[in-house]
Design a protein around this motif. Structure first.
Motif, PDB file in Angstrom:
ATOM      1  N   SER A 108       0.850  -1.189   0.000  1.00  0.00           N
ATOM      2  CA  SER A 108       0.000   0.000   0.000  1.00  0.00           C
ATOM      3  C   SER A 108       0.888   1.242   0.000  1.00  0.00           C
ATOM      4  CB  SER A 108      -0.927  -0.005   1.213  1.00  0.00           C
ATOM      5  OG  SER A 108      -0.175  -0.030   2.403  1.00  0.00           O
ATOM      6  N   TYR A 109       0.264   2.356  -0.372  1.00  0.00           N
ATOM      7  CA  TYR A 109       0.997   3.620  -0.419  1.00  0.00           C
ATOM      8  C   TYR A 109       0.008   4.739  -0.119  1.00  0.00           C
ATOM      9  CZ  TYR A 109       4.083   7.254  -2.362  1.00  0.00           C
ATOM     10  OH  TYR A 109       4.871   8.366  -2.543  1.00  0.00           O
ATOM     11  N   ARG A 110       0.386   5.652   0.747  1.00  0.00           N
ATOM     12  CA  ARG A 110      -0.540   6.693   1.208  1.00  0.00           C
ATOM     13  C   ARG A 110      -1.125   7.520   0.060  1.00  0.00           C
ATOM     14  NH1 ARG A 110       4.555   8.198   2.520  1.00  0.00           N
ATOM     15  NH2 ARG A 110       5.307  10.122   1.599  1.00  0.00           N
ATOM     16  N   ASN A 111      -0.375   7.743  -0.998  1.00  0.00           N
ATOM     17  CA  ASN A 111      -0.868   8.557  -2.106  1.00  0.00           C
ATOM     18  C   ASN A 111      -1.795   7.787  -3.045  1.00  0.00           C
ATOM     19  OD1 ASN A 111       0.623  10.622  -1.071  1.00  0.00           O
ATOM     20  ND2 ASN A 111       2.231  10.544  -2.594  1.00  0.00           N
ATOM     21  N   TRP A 112      -1.887   6.462  -2.891  1.00  0.00           N
ATOM     22  CA  TRP A 112      -2.813   5.667  -3.717  1.00  0.00           C
ATOM     23  C   TRP A 112      -4.188   5.574  -3.082  1.00  0.00           C
ATOM     24  CZ3 TRP A 112       0.950   0.974  -4.402  1.00  0.00           C
ATOM     25  CH2 TRP A 112       1.937   1.325  -5.333  1.00  0.00           C
ATOM     26  N   GLY A 113      -4.292   5.912  -1.818  1.00  0.00           N
ATOM     27  CA  GLY A 113      -5.564   5.784  -1.114  1.00  0.00           C
ATOM     28  C   GLY A 113      -5.662   4.432  -0.423  1.00  0.00           C
ATOM     29  N   PRO A 114      -6.597   4.317   0.511  1.00  0.00           N
ATOM     30  CA  PRO A 114      -6.683   3.097   1.315  1.00  0.00           C
ATOM     31  C   PRO A 114      -7.172   1.860   0.561  1.00  0.00           C
ATOM     32  CG  PRO A 114      -8.480   4.586   1.854  1.00  0.00           C
ATOM     33  CD  PRO A 114      -7.581   5.319   0.913  1.00  0.00           C
ATOM     34  N   ASP A 115      -7.885   2.036  -0.531  1.00  0.00           N
ATOM     35  CA  ASP A 115      -8.451   0.898  -1.256  1.00  0.00           C
ATOM     36  C   ASP A 115      -7.560   0.383  -2.376  1.00  0.00           C
ATOM     37  OD1 ASP A 115     -10.681   1.043   0.362  1.00  0.00           O
ATOM     38  OD2 ASP A 115     -11.734   2.401  -0.998  1.00  0.00           O
ATOM     39  N   ASN A 116      -6.451   1.018  -2.632  1.00  0.00           N
ATOM     40  CA  ASN A 116      -5.549   0.600  -3.705  1.00  0.00           C
ATOM     41  C   ASN A 116      -4.300  -0.030  -3.114  1.00  0.00           C
ATOM     42  OD1 ASN A 116      -7.188   1.622  -5.822  1.00  0.00           O
ATOM     43  ND2 ASN A 116      -6.482   3.677  -5.336  1.00  0.00           N
ATOM     44  N   VAL A 117      -4.259  -1.354  -3.187  1.00  0.00           N
ATOM     45  CA  VAL A 117      -3.148  -2.119  -2.644  1.00  0.00           C
ATOM     46  C   VAL A 117      -2.660  -3.063  -3.734  1.00  0.00           C
ATOM     47  CG1 VAL A 117      -2.402  -3.695  -0.831  1.00  0.00           C
ATOM     48  CG2 VAL A 117      -4.128  -1.964  -0.332  1.00  0.00           C
ATOM     49  N   PHE A 118      -1.380  -2.982  -4.048  1.00  0.00           N
ATOM     50  CA  PHE A 118      -0.804  -3.826  -5.093  1.00  0.00           C
ATOM     51  C   PHE A 118      -0.650  -5.252  -4.593  1.00  0.00           C
ATOM     52  CE2 PHE A 118       2.953  -5.602  -7.282  1.00  0.00           C
ATOM     53  CZ  PHE A 118       2.505  -5.530  -8.598  1.00  0.00           C
ATOM     54  N   TYR A 119      -1.249  -6.188  -5.296  1.00  0.00           N
ATOM     55  CA  TYR A 119      -1.144  -7.636  -5.048  1.00  0.00           C
ATOM     56  C   TYR A 119      -1.638  -8.057  -3.678  1.00  0.00           C
ATOM     57  CZ  TYR A 119       0.516 -10.051  -9.110  1.00  0.00           C
ATOM     58  OH  TYR A 119       0.567 -10.662 -10.326  1.00  0.00           O
ATOM     59  N   VAL A 120      -2.712  -7.455  -3.206  1.00  0.00           N
ATOM     60  CA  VAL A 120      -3.303  -7.886  -1.947  1.00  0.00           C
ATOM     61  C   VAL A 120      -3.979  -9.243  -2.175  1.00  0.00           C
ATOM     62  CG1 VAL A 120      -5.525  -6.703  -2.296  1.00  0.00           C
ATOM     63  CG2 VAL A 120      -4.697  -7.152   0.011  1.00  0.00           C
ATOM     64  N   GLY A 121      -3.792 -10.155  -1.228  1.00  0.00           N
ATOM     65  CA  GLY A 121      -4.426 -11.466  -1.314  1.00  0.00           C
ATOM     66  C   GLY A 121      -3.653 -12.506  -2.099  1.00  0.00           C
ATOM     67  N   VAL A 122      -2.499 -12.142  -2.640  1.00  0.00           N
ATOM     68  CA  VAL A 122      -1.676 -13.085  -3.392  1.00  0.00           C
ATOM     69  C   VAL A 122      -0.331 -13.210  -2.696  1.00  0.00           C
ATOM     70  CG1 VAL A 122      -0.574 -13.567  -5.602  1.00  0.00           C
ATOM     71  CG2 VAL A 122      -2.785 -12.418  -5.559  1.00  0.00           C
ATOM     72  N   GLN A 123       0.027 -14.420  -2.353  1.00  0.00           N
ATOM     73  CA  GLN A 123       1.310 -14.642  -1.691  1.00  0.00           C
ATOM     74  C   GLN A 123       2.373 -14.925  -2.746  1.00  0.00           C
ATOM     75  OE1 GLN A 123       0.258 -17.790   1.038  1.00  0.00           O
ATOM     76  NE2 GLN A 123      -0.087 -16.316   2.667  1.00  0.00           N
ATOM     77  N   ILE A 124       3.356 -14.052  -2.823  1.00  0.00           N
ATOM     78  CA  ILE A 124       4.445 -14.178  -3.774  1.00  0.00           C
ATOM     79  C   ILE A 124       5.372 -15.300  -3.321  1.00  0.00           C
ATOM     80  CG2 ILE A 124       6.394 -12.958  -4.852  1.00  0.00           C
ATOM     81  CD1 ILE A 124       3.615 -11.803  -5.541  1.00  0.00           C
ATOM     82  N   ASP A 125       5.827 -16.117  -4.259  1.00  0.00           N
ATOM     83  CA  ASP A 125       6.780 -17.180  -3.942  1.00  0.00           C
ATOM     84  C   ASP A 125       7.809 -17.263  -5.066  1.00  0.00           C
ATOM     85  OD1 ASP A 125       5.761 -19.002  -6.025  1.00  0.00           O
ATOM     86  OD2 ASP A 125       4.039 -19.227  -4.708  1.00  0.00           O
ATOM     87  N   MET A 126       8.723 -18.202  -4.941  1.00  0.00           N
ATOM     88  CA  MET A 126       9.821 -18.319  -5.910  1.00  0.00           C
ATOM     89  C   MET A 126       9.360 -18.817  -7.280  1.00  0.00           C
ATOM     90  SD  MET A 126      12.597 -17.212  -4.520  1.00  0.00           S
ATOM     91  CE  MET A 126      14.060 -17.945  -5.207  1.00  0.00           C
ATOM     92  N   SER A 127       8.130 -19.305  -7.386  1.00  0.00           N
ATOM     93  CA  SER A 127       7.635 -19.768  -8.682  1.00  0.00           C
ATOM     94  C   SER A 127       7.149 -18.613  -9.556  1.00  0.00           C
ATOM     95  CB  SER A 127       6.502 -20.784  -8.489  1.00  0.00           C
ATOM     96  OG  SER A 127       5.351 -20.150  -7.968  1.00  0.00           O
TER      97      SER A 127
END
Length: 176
Positions: A108-127
């Motif tokens: 998240s980033y304060r200038n994007w607003g509270p509802d804009n979160v990059f890749y929320v709900g996806v767990q990044i892994d080595m694949s």
């Protein structure tokens, strides 16, 4: 008359985490909602209430990112653009963002607003294909605005993940 085919008039929407994950990995998302079987005399509203989130691996080759090993690599094995070790602030910033991505919280980033979160709900892994993830980050910044650090929020940590993956693939193991 307004031009209905003009992209400037279209509402810009953020892709969902599952569609982003599918575009990155060409696979289904890790979180799949699977409702339970309907019992006799059960209404559809009850069925919707009983829907559960079932965590399923994307593939058999999912390898989680070991954050302790990643941090060790950043501090002691990786060299920055000038050939020296990374600064404490650099390591701390990268680790915070990578932790957000690995955990599934998203960035998240304060200038994007509270509802804009990059890749929320996806767990990044080595694949993950980090090159594609980097392109997604650039597209996200094009829509929501670049961070004040000019890429230190998303692009820099994703590049470090890509370099770590190359290191692990080359040496055939995580650093110890």
């Amino acid at each position: 008359f307004p031009d209905t085919n003009n992209d400037n008039n279209a509402n810009v929407s953020t892709p969902s985490a599952s569609s982003l994950h599918e575009r990155i990995n060409n696979t289904s998302p890790t979180n799949v909602v699977t409702p339970q079987k309907k019992r006799k005399n059960q209404t559809s509203t009850t069925k919707a209430k009983r829907a559960k989130v079932k965590l399923e691996p994307v593939s058999a080759s999912v390898v989680p990112i070991n954050l302790a090993q990643f941090e060790d690599w950043l501090r002691y094995k990786h060299r920055g653009a000038r050939g020296g070790p990374l600064s404490e602030a650099n390591v701390r910033s990268v680790m915070n963002r990578v932790d957000d991505l690995v955990s599934g919280r998203g960035v998240s980033y304060r200038n994007w607003g509270p509802d804009n979160v990059f890749y929320v709900g996806v767990q990044i892994d080595m694949s993950f294909n980090f090159s594609k993830l980097l392109e997604e980050a650039k597209e996200y910044e094009a829509i929501h605005g670049e961070d004040k650090g000019h890429g230190w929020l998303l692009r820099h940590p994703i590049k470090k993940l890509a370099l770590f993956k190359e290191f692990v693939n080359y040496w055939g193991r995580s650093p110890s």
